[in-house]
Design an enzyme around this catalytic site. Structure first.
Site, PDB file in Angstrom:
ATOM      1  N   HIS A 211      -7.500  31.081 -13.172  1.00 12.75           N
ATOM      2  CA  HIS A 211      -7.945  29.603 -12.599  1.00 12.75           C
ATOM      3  C   HIS A 211      -9.577  29.150 -12.239  1.00 12.75           C
ATOM      4  O   HIS A 211     -10.063  28.491 -12.629  1.00 12.75           O
ATOM      5  CB  HIS A 211      -6.985  29.057 -11.566  1.00 12.75           C
ATOM      6  CG  HIS A 211      -5.516  28.923 -11.996  1.00 12.75           C
ATOM      7  ND1 HIS A 211      -5.091  28.370 -12.990  1.00 12.75           N
ATOM      8  CD2 HIS A 211      -4.475  29.313 -11.425  1.00 12.75           C
ATOM      9  CE1 HIS A 211      -3.883  28.379 -13.193  1.00 12.75           C
ATOM     10  NE2 HIS A 211      -3.405  28.837 -12.198  1.00 12.75           N
TER      11      HIS A 211
ATOM     12  N   HIS B 147      -4.204  36.089 -11.452  1.00 13.99           N
ATOM     13  CA  HIS B 147      -4.035  34.931 -12.087  1.00 13.99           C
ATOM     14  C   HIS B 147      -4.698  33.712 -11.210  1.00 13.99           C
ATOM     15  O   HIS B 147      -5.247  32.824 -12.027  1.00 13.99           O
ATOM     16  CB  HIS B 147      -2.340  34.365 -11.331  1.00 13.99           C
ATOM     17  CG  HIS B 147      -1.845  33.370 -11.818  1.00 13.99           C
ATOM     18  ND1 HIS B 147      -0.911  32.972 -12.896  1.00 13.99           N
ATOM     19  CD2 HIS B 147      -1.742  31.968 -11.303  1.00 13.99           C
ATOM     20  CE1 HIS B 147      -0.598  31.755 -12.885  1.00 13.99           C
ATOM     21  NE2 HIS B 147      -1.186  31.111 -11.945  1.00 13.99           N
ATOM     22  N   GLU B 148      -5.020  33.761  -9.992  1.00 17.74           N
ATOM     23  CA  GLU B 148      -5.810  32.839  -9.333  1.00 17.74           C
ATOM     24  C   GLU B 148      -7.172  33.004  -9.909  1.00 17.74           C
ATOM     25  O   GLU B 148      -8.005  32.142  -9.933  1.00 17.74           O
ATOM     26  CB  GLU B 148      -5.883  33.123  -7.923  1.00 17.74           C
ATOM     27  CG  GLU B 148      -4.391  33.120  -7.274  1.00 17.74           C
ATOM     28  CD  GLU B 148      -3.804  31.602  -7.483  1.00 17.74           C
ATOM     29  OE1 GLU B 148      -4.735  30.653  -7.762  1.00 17.74           O
ATOM     30  OE2 GLU B 148      -2.534  31.426  -7.683  1.00 17.74           O
TER      31      GLU B 148
ATOM     32  N   PRO C  30       2.349   5.074   1.341  1.00 22.28           N
ATOM     33  CA  PRO C  30       2.733   5.474   2.478  1.00 22.28           C
ATOM     34  C   PRO C  30       1.306   5.844   3.219  1.00 22.28           C
ATOM     35  O   PRO C  30       0.607   6.836   2.714  1.00 22.28           O
ATOM     36  CB  PRO C  30       3.534   6.618   2.303  1.00 22.28           C
ATOM     37  CG  PRO C  30       4.184   6.279   0.833  1.00 22.28           C
ATOM     38  CD  PRO C  30       3.015   5.484   0.226  1.00 22.28           C
ATOM     39  N   GLY C  31       1.124   5.846   4.635  1.00 17.49           N
ATOM     40  CA  GLY C  31       0.120   6.181   5.387  1.00 17.49           C
ATOM     41  C   GLY C  31      -1.072   5.709   5.327  1.00 17.49           C
ATOM     42  O   GLY C  31      -2.272   6.285   5.832  1.00 17.49           O
TER      43      GLY C  31
ATOM     44  N   GLY D 110      -1.916   2.575   6.599  1.00 19.86           N
ATOM     45  CA  GLY D 110      -2.040   1.719   7.719  1.00 19.86           C
ATOM     46  C   GLY D 110      -1.520   0.430   7.548  1.00 19.86           C
ATOM     47  O   GLY D 110      -1.819  -0.256   8.475  1.00 19.86           O
ATOM     48  N   LYS D 111      -0.473   0.045   7.036  1.00 22.40           N
ATOM     49  CA  LYS D 111       0.197  -1.097   6.778  1.00 22.40           C
ATOM     50  C   LYS D 111       0.878  -1.486   8.259  1.00 22.40           C
ATOM     51  O   LYS D 111       0.596  -2.529   8.895  1.00 22.40           O
ATOM     52  CB  LYS D 111       1.274  -1.222   5.900  1.00 22.40           C
ATOM     53  CG  LYS D 111       0.581  -0.906   4.462  1.00 22.40           C
ATOM     54  CD  LYS D 111       1.943  -1.148   3.234  1.00 22.40           C
ATOM     55  CE  LYS D 111       3.046  -0.177   3.457  1.00 22.40           C
ATOM     56  NZ  LYS D 111       2.535   1.361   3.431  1.00 22.40           N
TER      57      LYS D 111
ATOM     58  N   GLY E  45       0.913  -1.132   0.001  1.00 26.28           N
ATOM     59  CA  GLY E  45       0.127   0.134   0.012  1.00 26.28           C
ATOM     60  C   GLY E  45       0.741   1.326   0.033  1.00 26.28           C
ATOM     61  O   GLY E  45       1.943   1.106   0.370  1.00 26.28           O
TER      62      GLY E  45
END
Length: 605
Positions: free
Chosen positions: A421, A417-418, A197-198, A200-201, A195
């Site tokens: 978007h 600019h934003e 990263p993160g 829950g292994k 899985g």
């Protein structure tokens, strides 16, 4: 018994140390040849003229007779002693009495010897005992997890129900082997948890330790590898020897890709330390000696670099995928992490779960923790909805840098600019819903536009990708339309758009000109563990065609964004001005603004 042997050995070494000290004092201290005489005899010899010289040191008188014999005596309170000595023409030497106490002299004479003996005994004890002592680097560093020390159970693991069901079967086998053996079934020897990263292994492995009433050995893949060749293989043997003595038991190897990578690509050929360790691990897992009752659980996020011999049946029989949680899984994870946190009644965990697509279990735990910290910073008694929203913005977009000084010109550039978007995202059908737009610097960005998908996506159609490219190019298009100049603020947008367009052409076969073919074979270095090059398995003409297709897709997306903004320039200007005033706007506020501007268009002049 071991304790008795340890004390017996320590006692023997203490006796040896004392004998060494006594021998040193006998051989190293010069024998005293001075003859001690009484004071009256000394005075008689002095008056007879037999004394040649004396040395007076406090109340001790030492000297030499004329016949060469040395003597020592102790002086009484005799005021005329010096006068008598001068009368007999005796050479007189006077020295001050020692000021140091007796224990001071004892320390300087015996202290270094005792110190050396103590060091010798310490190192001998270190070499004789096992465990983590000297000369025991071949011992495994596995930690035996006791049932009392583990507090995590399956109730603490949420969002990965299928993976829990797979490992639950192993726990049931260890508790009741007859249930499976009566039908001739064999439990898997190894289970590989795969899985991102993160997800829950490791947490799942800790829950297995909490659920299974058998010994649980935990070790990391990097604990096997050392600079000395053969140490890793020795540790593997020692680990399995310990496990066999405690069978039935479970061995958990975290980050097994540190030791289980492909063979034959090492710098030392087949004789380097990592490959010898892997070979020993392969033999222990499925060799001539059967490891009955020893089950191995390993975790990795790089199954692609593992040796095929490690993944075959008989070693890791079962591969359990630990995926990113879906909406239901994220809701269950949030419930687990908010059990001990006072949450306000208005907080809807299902809304937070829907608004955090792509979050792993570790990300959700961090989100809840950040919300609790924000609430505590404001001295609240409960964690409110605003705290969760602020925490989500912090996790997704970074910390606000309100103290950063930005000129009015740069603020205006960022606002347009934003706004570009956001407007392209709002007016283009099929894009992810707009969540928030901000021109407050966060992390390394001067502004940010955030979109959150409604549902989890596992595949992406070409139309969706073209819309995403148009949104990425909306910022550069807005700068050109409204400000009539270009800035470096679109650098990251252009990079992401170029990478996405190249993948569409070379990996996903979304180019009509080049067809449904993949181009370029990825090359990976075993030790680096990531793609560092792409093998060119096509002609120069094909390379030119790929570049032209990538350019065409990006330019088409840019023109689509530019035409959309030109047709709605009044909305773009109003949105940019509003952003300069408010600095942050959410999706609903932008919807209202667009409706107001569009309603003014229909009003007759």
């Amino acid at each position: 018994m071991n304790s008795l042997n340890a004390y017996r050995g320590l006692f023997i070494w203490l006796i040896i140390g004392v004998m060494m000290i006594l021998l040193f004092n006998l051989l190293g201290t010069p024998q005293k040849s001075d003859q001690e005489i009484i004071f009256s005899e000394f005075m008689t010899k002095l008056e007879a003229g037999q004394v040649e010289d004396v040395m007076i040191k406090g109340d001790v008188i030492t000297g030499q007779m004329k016949d060469g014999k040395k003597f020592k005596t102790f002086a009484a309170d005799f005021p005329d002693l010096v006068t008598t000595l001068r009368t007999q023409n005796v050479r007189i030497t006077v020295k001050p009495e020692d000021q140091n106490p007796w224990y001071w002299n004892l320390f300087f004479s015996w202290g270094p010897i005792l110190f050396l003996v103590a060091i010798w005994i310490f190192f001998m004890r270190q070499m004789q005992t096992g465990g983590n002592k000297a000369l025991s680097f071949g011992k495994a560093k596995a930690r035996l997890v006791s049932e009392k020390s583990v507090k995590i159970t399956f109730a603490d693991v949420a969002g990965i129900d299928e993976a829990k069901a797979e490992v639950q079967e192993i726990i049931d086998f260890l508790k009741d082997p007859q249930k499976f053996q009566k039908l001739g079934g064999k439990i898997p020897k190894g289970v590989l948890l795969i899985g991102a990263p993160g997800t829950g292994k490791t947490l799942l492995a800790r829950a297995i330790a909490g659920e299974a009433s058998v010994p649980f050995f935990s070790i990391s893949g990097s604990d096997f590898v050392e600079m000395f060749v053969g140490v890793g293989a020795s540790r593997v043997r020692d680990l399995f020897d310990q496990a066999k003595k405690s069978a039935p038991c479970i061995i958990f190897i975290d980050e097994i890709d540190a030791v289980g990578r492909h063979r034959g690509a090492g710098l030392g050929g087949g004789h380097d330390e990592r490959e010898q360790t892997l070979n020993q691990l392969l033999v222990e897992m499925d060799g001539f000696e059967a490891n009955q009752g020893v089950i191995i659980i390993a975790a990795t996020n790089r199954p692609d670099v593992l040796a095929p011999a490690l993944l075959r049946p008989g070693r890791f029989d079962r591969q359990v995928i630990v995926p990113q949680p879906d909406v239901k899984g994220r809701l269950d994870i949030l419930k687990v992490h908010t059990r001990n946190i006072p949450v306000d009644e208005q907080v809807k965990l299902d809304e937070i779960a829907r608004g955090t697509p792509g979050f792993s279990g570790a990300d959700l735990e961090n989100l809840v923790n950040e919300a609790a910290l924000l609430a505590a910073r404001k001295t609240k008694t409960k964690v409110e909805k605003t705290d969760f929203e602020a925490a989500k913005d912090k996790v997704l977009m970074g910390v606000e840098r309100k103290s950063m000084i930005i000129s009015d010109t740069e603020k205006k550039n960022t606002a347009y600019h934003e706004a570009g978007h956001a407007l392209v995202a709002k007016l283009t059908p099929g894009t992810d819903p707009l969540h928030k737009v901000s021109i407050i610097p966060r992390g390394r960005a001067l502004g940010i536009t955030q979109q959150l998908p409604i549902d989890d996506r596992y595949t992406y159609p070409s139309g969706y990708l073209m819309n995403a490219l148009a949104v990425l190019m909306g910022g550069r298009a807005a700068e050109e339309i409204a400000l009539n100049h270009l800035t470096t603020g679109a650098g990251n947008d252009l990079e992401r758009a170029s990478d996405l367009a190249r993948k569409m052409v070379t990996e996903w076969g979304m180019s009509e000109k080049l067809g449904p073919i993949t181009y370029g074979k990825k090359e990976e270095q075993i030790f680096l563990g990531r793609e560092i090059a792409q093998h060119k398995d096509y002609s120069e003409k094909t390379a030119i065609d790929i570049d032209e297709e990538v350019k065409r897709i990006v330019i088409e997306s840019y023109n689509a964004a530019k035409n959309l903004l030109l047709a709605n320039k009044d909305i773009l200007d109003t949105l940019a001005k509003t952003l300069l005033e408010k600095e942050t706007m959410d999706g609903s506020e932008i919807d209202i603004l667009i409706q107001e501007v569009e309603s003014q268009r229909t009003v007759p002049v």
